[in-house]
Design a protein around this motif. Structure first.
Motif, PDB file in Angstrom:
ATOM      1  N   TYR A  90      47.061  37.689 -34.857  1.00  0.00           N
ATOM      2  CA  TYR A  90      46.722  38.470 -34.067  1.00  0.00           C
ATOM      3  C   TYR A  90      47.584  39.424 -33.594  1.00  0.00           C
ATOM      4  N   TYR A 122      40.489  33.371 -26.469  1.00  0.00           N
ATOM      5  CA  TYR A 122      40.704  34.875 -26.412  1.00  0.00           C
ATOM      6  C   TYR A 122      41.368  35.062 -24.870  1.00  0.00           C
ATOM      7  N   TYR A 153      43.198  24.276 -29.434  1.00  0.00           N
ATOM      8  CA  TYR A 153      44.158  25.187 -30.288  1.00  0.00           C
ATOM      9  C   TYR A 153      45.447  25.574 -29.544  1.00  0.00           C
ATOM     10  N   SER A 186      36.246  28.925 -27.118  1.00  0.00           N
ATOM     11  CA  SER A 186      36.567  30.298 -27.103  1.00  0.00           C
ATOM     12  C   SER A 186      37.318  30.825 -25.850  1.00  0.00           C
ATOM     13  N   ARG A 227      44.973  34.590 -25.726  1.00  0.00           N
ATOM     14  CA  ARG A 227      45.396  35.337 -26.430  1.00  0.00           C
ATOM     15  C   ARG A 227      45.667  36.720 -25.699  1.00  0.00           C
ATOM     16  N   ASN A 228      44.770  37.330 -24.976  1.00  0.00           N
ATOM     17  CA  ASN A 228      44.936  38.400 -24.196  1.00  0.00           C
ATOM     18  C   ASN A 228      45.990  38.497 -23.220  1.00  0.00           C
ATOM     19  N   SER A 269      40.171  32.832 -38.906  1.00  0.00           N
ATOM     20  CA  SER A 269      39.423  33.882 -38.485  1.00  0.00           C
ATOM     21  C   SER A 269      40.209  34.828 -37.334  1.00  0.00           C
ATOM     22  N   GLU A 270      41.143  34.166 -36.624  1.00  0.00           N
ATOM     23  CA  GLU A 270      41.663  34.940 -35.528  1.00  0.00           C
ATOM     24  C   GLU A 270      43.343  35.067 -35.654  1.00  0.00           C
ATOM     25  N   SER A 271      43.925  34.386 -36.586  1.00  0.00           N
ATOM     26  CA  SER A 271      45.146  34.151 -36.358  1.00  0.00           C
ATOM     27  C   SER A 271      45.961  34.530 -37.921  1.00  0.00           C
ATOM     28  N   ILE A 326      47.457  31.139 -33.888  1.00  0.00           N
ATOM     29  CA  ILE A 326      46.682  30.393 -33.213  1.00  0.00           C
ATOM     30  C   ILE A 326      46.498  28.998 -34.359  1.00  0.00           C
ATOM     31  N   GLN A 377      33.744  29.411 -30.894  1.00  0.00           N
ATOM     32  CA  GLN A 377      34.830  28.427 -31.341  1.00  0.00           C
ATOM     33  C   GLN A 377      34.960  27.063 -30.810  1.00  0.00           C
TER      34      GLN A 377
END
Length: 85
Positions: free
Chosen positions: A81, A49, A23, A46, A52-53, A77-79, A66, A19
């Protein structure tokens, strides 16, 4: 043999997604209520992640959204999540 190894490395690295950009991440419950009001979380590339975690660790079962800071559009692609409970 060297050609086979080089080919495999190229194929494996080609599958990696990296990425780029800045963001904004937010965490909401099942009703869409902001679980961290007044807190703006941002991440570069990136590092989304890790953020997010961390959000999922603090709010199991929540949804992390995101979005690109410049465009405001979701990172599809990621949101969204869904965090595990």
């Amino acid at each position: 043999m060297k050609m086979v190894v080089a080919f495999l490395i190229a194929v494996l690295l080609g599958g990696c997604i990296t990425q780029h950009g800045s963001y904004r991440l937010s965490v909401v419950d099942a009703n869409g209520r902001d679980l961290a009001p007044g807190i703006s979380m941002t991440a570069e590339g990136s590092h989304i992640y890790s953020v997010r975690n961390a959000m999922c660790s603090a709010h199991p079962g929540a949804t992390v959204l995101i979005a690109d800071i410049q465009t405001g559009q979701a990172l599809t692609s990621e949101s969204p999540y869904q965090c595990r409970k």
